[in-house]
Scaffold this motif. Structure first.
Motif, PDB file in Angstrom:
ATOM      1  N   UNK A 104       6.944  14.991  -8.451  1.00 39.65           N
ATOM      2  CA  UNK A 104       5.724  15.387  -7.771  1.00 39.65           C
ATOM      3  C   UNK A 104       5.818  16.813  -7.270  1.00 39.65           C
ATOM      4  N   UNK A 105       4.665  17.439  -7.118  1.00 42.75           N
ATOM      5  CA  UNK A 105       4.607  18.768  -6.527  1.00 42.75           C
ATOM      6  C   UNK A 105       4.617  18.637  -5.009  1.00 42.75           C
ATOM      7  N   UNK A 106       5.254  19.559  -4.326  1.00 41.40           N
ATOM      8  CA  UNK A 106       5.161  19.678  -2.874  1.00 41.40           C
ATOM      9  C   UNK A 106       5.606  18.398  -2.167  1.00 41.40           C
ATOM     10  N   UNK A 107       5.317  18.306  -0.856  1.00 46.88           N
ATOM     11  CA  UNK A 107       5.731  17.150  -0.070  1.00 46.88           C
ATOM     12  C   UNK A 107       4.575  16.181   0.103  1.00 46.88           C
ATOM     13  N   UNK A 108       4.886  14.920   0.432  1.00 51.11           N
ATOM     14  CA  UNK A 108       3.850  13.935   0.721  1.00 51.11           C
ATOM     15  C   UNK A 108       3.480  13.091  -0.489  1.00 51.11           C
ATOM     16  N   UNK A 109       3.287  11.793  -0.245  1.00 50.66           N
ATOM     17  CA  UNK A 109       2.942  10.876  -1.338  1.00 50.66           C
ATOM     18  C   UNK A 109       1.597  11.232  -1.963  1.00 50.66           C
ATOM     19  N   UNK A 110       0.699  11.851  -1.169  1.00 47.78           N
ATOM     20  CA  UNK A 110      -0.608  12.235  -1.699  1.00 47.78           C
ATOM     21  C   UNK A 110      -0.471  13.252  -2.809  1.00 47.78           C
ATOM     22  N   UNK A 111       0.587  14.061  -2.765  1.00 45.39           N
ATOM     23  CA  UNK A 111       0.784  15.030  -3.833  1.00 45.39           C
ATOM     24  C   UNK A 111       1.334  14.389  -5.109  1.00 45.39           C
ATOM     25  N   UNK A 149      -3.093  11.427   8.892  1.00 43.01           N
ATOM     26  CA  UNK A 149      -2.017  10.426   8.885  1.00 43.01           C
ATOM     27  C   UNK A 149      -0.938  10.781   7.873  1.00 43.01           C
ATOM     28  N   UNK A 150      -1.372  11.219   6.707  1.00 44.32           N
ATOM     29  CA  UNK A 150      -0.404  11.530   5.655  1.00 44.32           C
ATOM     30  C   UNK A 150       0.371  12.805   5.947  1.00 44.32           C
ATOM     31  N   UNK A 151      -0.271  13.790   6.567  1.00 45.38           N
ATOM     32  CA  UNK A 151       0.473  14.992   6.918  1.00 45.38           C
ATOM     33  C   UNK A 151       1.476  14.694   8.033  1.00 45.38           C
ATOM     34  N   UNK A 152       1.089  13.827   8.968  1.00 42.81           N
ATOM     35  CA  UNK A 152       2.049  13.414   9.998  1.00 42.81           C
ATOM     36  C   UNK A 152       3.229  12.702   9.352  1.00 42.81           C
ATOM     37  N   UNK A 153       2.939  11.863   8.382  1.00 43.34           N
ATOM     38  CA  UNK A 153       4.003  11.158   7.653  1.00 43.34           C
ATOM     39  C   UNK A 153       4.926  12.154   6.956  1.00 43.34           C
ATOM     40  N   UNK A 185       0.848  -1.189   0.000  1.00 41.86           N
ATOM     41  CA  UNK A 185       0.000   0.000   0.000  1.00 41.86           C
ATOM     42  C   UNK A 185       0.884   1.239   0.000  1.00 41.86           C
ATOM     43  N   UNK A 186       0.389   2.266  -0.706  1.00 40.52           N
ATOM     44  CA  UNK A 186       1.108   3.535  -0.784  1.00 40.52           C
ATOM     45  C   UNK A 186       0.539   4.574   0.186  1.00 40.52           C
ATOM     46  N   UNK A 187      -0.783   4.519   0.369  1.00 44.05           N
ATOM     47  CA  UNK A 187      -1.479   5.515   1.172  1.00 44.05           C
ATOM     48  C   UNK A 187      -2.828   4.922   1.577  1.00 44.05           C
ATOM     49  N   UNK A 188      -3.055   4.760   2.874  1.00 46.64           N
ATOM     50  CA  UNK A 188      -4.302   4.164   3.352  1.00 46.64           C
ATOM     51  C   UNK A 188      -4.565   2.847   2.629  1.00 46.64           C
ATOM     52  N   UNK A 189      -5.706   2.742   1.901  1.00 52.27           N
ATOM     53  CA  UNK A 189      -6.034   1.506   1.182  1.00 52.27           C
ATOM     54  C   UNK A 189      -5.602   1.549  -0.282  1.00 52.27           C
ATOM     55  N   UNK A 190      -4.894   2.590  -0.684  1.00 55.02           N
ATOM     56  CA  UNK A 190      -4.459   2.725  -2.070  1.00 55.02           C
ATOM     57  C   UNK A 190      -3.140   1.989  -2.289  1.00 55.02           C
TER      58      UNK A 190
END
Length: 446
Positions: A261-268, A325-329, A232-237
């Motif tokens: 990627x733009x900015x920080x975090x895998x979600x970006x 969770x992702x921002x903490x990461x 998994x990369x992020x939560x259930x994704x």
């Protein structure tokens, strides 16, 4: 599109009133006027949204999902504008009907003629099915679905079903771009009659060590059996398949390794891929895409960086378990690289946030406090957040917890505890983010 004289007259009145309201709100420095003008105009002309959207030259682009809408829409807008297109966009993130209408009204003249090649509209996940009968978009970007404000929206499966029923009624020419790493959305796309393109990651080195506690869709949306995850990369994704019925992740239409990627975090990274895939379909060249990504600046409150009292501040909107969770990461990754040792968390329970704050117990706040440093908490539900942080602290933990009811005092305290050269990370819910920005910049959003 031909309209009657009476409709044209009502349209002119609605536009004139909306523009007057916008001018008043801004001249009095009451906010950005991103909601109120559209709400008033809608009362004067109930079909205004349909009339305006049909004037967009090349079509409307909807961006929907639980997280990432504002960042993705701003990135896509920047890409298209650099290619020479004129864009209408609800840039302030007002994604309900009144916000969509305000964005379109901003691009009209005094008689209601709209001038835009594309309209990029981020849409609240709950109202997407409600606006599709009025606006039939050329593209729909479905970013993700997570639990968010259960008191308003219900479970992920409920929203997905509503999306499927509404999108399936659109013309076959509609292009649906969705997150193939999200099992619910991947399954949704496999059922639609329209052309569907999927984005996602193909980077096993980015797998999480374990599936997070705040996970939503780890069961097969087709048969209900537990999904097998390669990672998994992020939560259930992640990379998944069902050992029972054979359902698996959709084939991706974009190679994630080719794009930074733009900015920080895998979600970006996901936000980047969604925007790139849409821009490619529209015809933006690769050089423009890459240059836009490298020079992109965050939308307000979404990894936005400010300088306050000589210190850097980064605001990371955190409005549900996965987002926090992702921002903490992301914060921990910055701290591992010598980043900030101070974090400000602001928890509100107003309508834009969701009145049920029990979701904070699904967040792995232990991962934040185990790093030590200082955590300042504030907001309407300051003591709920303080209790969650306190329960996250193991015996002997050196993290310092500071509780401040007054938000302005909390910001000042957090800045005092941020060493020179470090960045203060502020993790607020939605209404809290607007308050934080109002204090730091002196300007509110309305």
């Amino acid at each position: 599109m031909r309209i009657s004289f009476f409709d044209r007259f009502r349209l002119g009145v609605a536009v004139a009133v909306a523009k007057t309201v916008t001018a008043l709100v801004r001249s009095l420095r009451l906010g950005a006027a991103s909601v109120l003008p559209g709400e008033i105009a809608r009362r004067l002309h109930p079909n205004l949204l349909q009339l305006l959207s049909r004037q967009v030259k090349h079509g409307v682009i909807f961006i929907a999902g639980t997280n990432g809408k504002t960042t993705t829409s701003l990135l896509l807008r920047t890409m298209l504008e650099r290619q020479g297109w004129r864009i209408a966009h609800n840039a302030a993130g007002a994604n309900l009907v009144n916000g969509l209408m305000t964005a379109l009204l901003a691009n009209t003249n005094l008689i209601g003629q709209l001038s835009a090649d594309y309209a990029i509209l981020e849409v609240d996940e709950n109202i997407l099915p409600k606006v599709l009968p009025s606006i039939q978009p050329k593209f729909i970007l479905c970013l993700n679905l997570f639990r968010d404000q259960l008191d308003r929206y219900g479970e992920v499966d409920t929203i997905s079903q509503r999306w499927k029923d509404a999108i399936a009624q659109l013309p076959k020419e509609t292009v649906v771009i969705l997150n193939g790493d999200d099992p619910t959305l991947s399954y949704l796309g496999q059922q639609l009659p329209q052309r569907v393109l999927s984005f996602g990651l193909s980077e096993p080195e980015a797998y999480l060590d374990e599936i997070p506690h705040a996970v939503d869709s780890i069961y097969c949306p087709r048969c209900g059996h537990s999904l097998d995850y390669q990672g998994v990369y992020l939560s259930h994704q992640g990379d998944f398949h069902c050992p029972s019925c054979g359902f698996e992740k959709s084939k991706l239409a974009i190679d994630s390794r080719k794009w930074p990627q733009i900015l920080i975090g895998i979600y970006n990274k996901y936000n980047t891929l969604a925007a790139v895939l849409a821009a490619q379909e529209i015809g933006v060249d690769a050089d423009t895409l890459l240059d836009t990504i490298k020079n992109f600046h965050a939308a307000f409150g979404r990894s936005e960086e400010l300088e306050v009292a000589g210190k850097k501040v980064r605001i990371l909107l955190s409005k549900n378990p996965v987002a926090l969770n992702e921002t903490i990461r992301a914060v921990n990754q910055q701290r591992s690289n010598g980043g900030s040792s101070t974090t400000l968390m602001v928890l509100n329970d107003r309508t834009p946030d969701g009145t049920d704050v029990s979701w904070i117990w699904d967040v792995d706040t232990e991962k934040l406090v185990e790093k030590g440093g200082t955590v300042v908490v504030s907001g309407d539900r300051v003591y709920d957040m303080a209790l969650r942080i306190r329960y996250s602290q193991a015996e002997g933990n050196v993290c310092k917890l500071i509780v401040k009811e007054d938000l302005q005092d909390a910001i000042a305290t957090a800045l005092e505890h941020t060493p020179t050269g470090e960045t203060l990370h502020i993790l607020p819910t939605y209404s809290a983010m607007l308050e934080v920005r109002g204090i730091l910049t002196g300007r509110q959003i309305l």
